[in-house]
Design an enzyme around this catalytic site. Structure first.
Site, PDB file in Angstrom:
ATOM      1  N   CYS A 136       1.227  -1.564  -0.150  1.00  0.00           N
ATOM      2  CA  CYS A 136       0.034  -0.013   0.144  1.00  0.00           C
ATOM      3  C   CYS A 136       1.156   1.307   0.250  1.00  0.00           C
ATOM      4  O   CYS A 136       1.716   1.539   0.922  1.00  0.00           O
ATOM      5  CB  CYS A 136      -0.823  -0.001   1.215  1.00  0.00           C
ATOM      6  SG  CYS A 136      -1.695   1.851   1.851  1.00  0.00           S
ATOM      7  N   CYS A 139      -0.370   3.972   2.870  1.00  0.00           N
ATOM      8  CA  CYS A 139      -0.408   3.593   3.810  1.00  0.00           C
ATOM      9  C   CYS A 139       1.471   4.097   4.058  1.00  0.00           C
ATOM     10  O   CYS A 139       1.523   4.394   4.706  1.00  0.00           O
ATOM     11  CB  CYS A 139      -0.511   2.198   3.610  1.00  0.00           C
ATOM     12  SG  CYS A 139      -2.224   1.758   3.436  1.00  0.00           S
ATOM     13  N   ASP A 140       2.205   4.073   3.153  1.00  0.00           N
ATOM     14  CA  ASP A 140       3.092   3.136   3.483  1.00  0.00           C
ATOM     15  C   ASP A 140       4.607   4.236   2.708  1.00  0.00           C
ATOM     16  O   ASP A 140       6.058   4.909   3.472  1.00  0.00           O
ATOM     17  CB  ASP A 140       3.736   1.704   3.586  1.00  0.00           C
ATOM     18  CG  ASP A 140       3.285   0.836   4.239  1.00  0.00           C
ATOM     19  OD1 ASP A 140       2.484   1.532   5.780  1.00  0.00           O
ATOM     20  OD2 ASP A 140       3.014   0.332   3.971  1.00  0.00           O
TER      21      ASP A 140
END
Ligand code: NAP
Length: 316
Positions: A136, A139-140
């Site tokens: 992701c 997200c990261d």
């Protein structure tokens, strides 16, 4: 297990397909329940910017789009519960859904569980997940400011997310097993013109290296078999997704590759059981298409319930 709770339509999953079905079902005054295992929004809630969903010329963030859809469904009386469905049984026209906490009965069920990221299944992948291995970018990505990253895959997701990751990374190396890409031309052109992106075509990742965190990858050229190492601090894997249909094996023992076949009304071979979005075979896997499938399934489910009542197979 407590007594089953009755609904007209139960929707399994909480992504855009599910929420569109919920809006239509709720607005038709069907007693409607959405069962979602973690939180509403599905994969889309992890997408930083959606540029091709009609009505948002400036684009819209995934979480905002799905939050709006959920609010619209709630406005029409749809209930939502965060519970994972572990079993589905079909008894004549009635479907019985079992979760860890409850049991539900409904004549119509709409399956919209989406799909999980496919893994590479190479050494280091599971060991270093969350320590440099990610599925992701939204997200990261921000953890990798100024770092070198590897992106694996040649589809729309891989190229789109590689472009997004260039906002943070110093360099993004796209590793793809073929020399042509299935991603849309627009993403291919953008990626080719981005000075931070470099390609490793006809190449696979055969090992992710590092002890406590990702330190590099071992690549193998698929034709020459040459092996080389490159240093990187993150590996983002976007090689497709696997539909979340495993709890349905008793209902569909012959399902194809985990995806469910439907007719043009989104109904599976089991009457009153519908499938939409990423769990459906031949799905376009686009938010706009998934939303359309949700609307179609909800209308078809309502029509099917009415027909069953007219035929005396269900109580009015
Ligand atoms: P995808 O289109 O299925 O692409 C998966 C990619 O991963 C392919 O390039 C495939 O290689 C590669 N791959 C698969 N298994 C692999 C393995 N074991 N090792 C190495 N590489 C592997 O998946 P996706 O990119 O997630 O897209 C899914 C759907 O969503 C598509 O329909 C796509 O159009 C849509 N989507 C659209 C947008 C948009 O902005 N319009 C954005 C994201 C996704 P091969 O090409 O060799 O098979």
């Amino acid at each position: 297990m407590p007594d089953p709770i009755e609904y007209d339509i139960v929707i399994v999953g909480g992504g855009p397909a599910a929420l569109a079905a919920a809006i239509y079902a709720g607005r038709s005054e069907m007693r409607t329940l959405v069962l979602e295992r973690s939180g509403l929004g599905g994969q889309v809630a992890l997408t930083h910017a959606i540029e091709n969903y009609p009505g948002f010329p400036e684009g819209i963030a995934g979480p905002e789009l799905t939050t709006r859809m959920a609010a619209q469904a709630a406005r029409f009386g749809v209930e939502t519960r965060i519970e994972e469905v572990t079993r589905l049984d079909v008894e004549g026209p009635i479907k019985i859904l079992t979760t860890s906490e409850n049991c539900y009965r409904a004549p119509a069920v709409i399956l919209a569980m989406g799909a999980d990221p496919r893994k590479l299944n190479v050494p280091g992948e599971s060991e270093l997940r969350g320590r440099g291995v990610s599925y992701c970018a939204t997200c990261d990505g921000p953890f990798f400011r100024g770092k070198k990253l590897v992106v694996v895959g040649g589809g729309d997701t891989a190229l789109k997310e590689a472009l997004f990751l260039t906002h943070f990374a110093s360099e993004v190396v796209i590793v793809h097993r073929r020399d042509t890409f299935r991603a849309e031309k627009i993403y291919q052109t953008e990626a080719a013109g981005n000075p931070k992106i470099r390609f490793e075509p006809e190449t696979v990742v055969q090992r992710i290296l590092g002890e406590q965190k990702v330190e590099g990858v071992e690549l193998r050229h698929v034709k020459s078999e040459a092996v080389k190492k490159i240093d990187c601090e993150g590996v983002f894997i976007f090689v497709g997704r696997i539909p979340n249909t495993s709890f349905l094996k008793n209902v569909f023992p012959k399902q194809h590759g985990g995806q469910l076949e439907t007719d043009r009304d989104m109904m599976t071979c089991e009457p009153g059981l519908f499938a939409i979005g990423d769990v459906r075979q031949y799905s376009y896997r686009q938010i706009a298409a998934a939303v359309g499938e949700g609307a179609m399934a909800a209308i078809a489910a309502e029509n099917w319930i009415s027909a069953q009542k007219a035929e005396g197979k269900l109580k009015r």
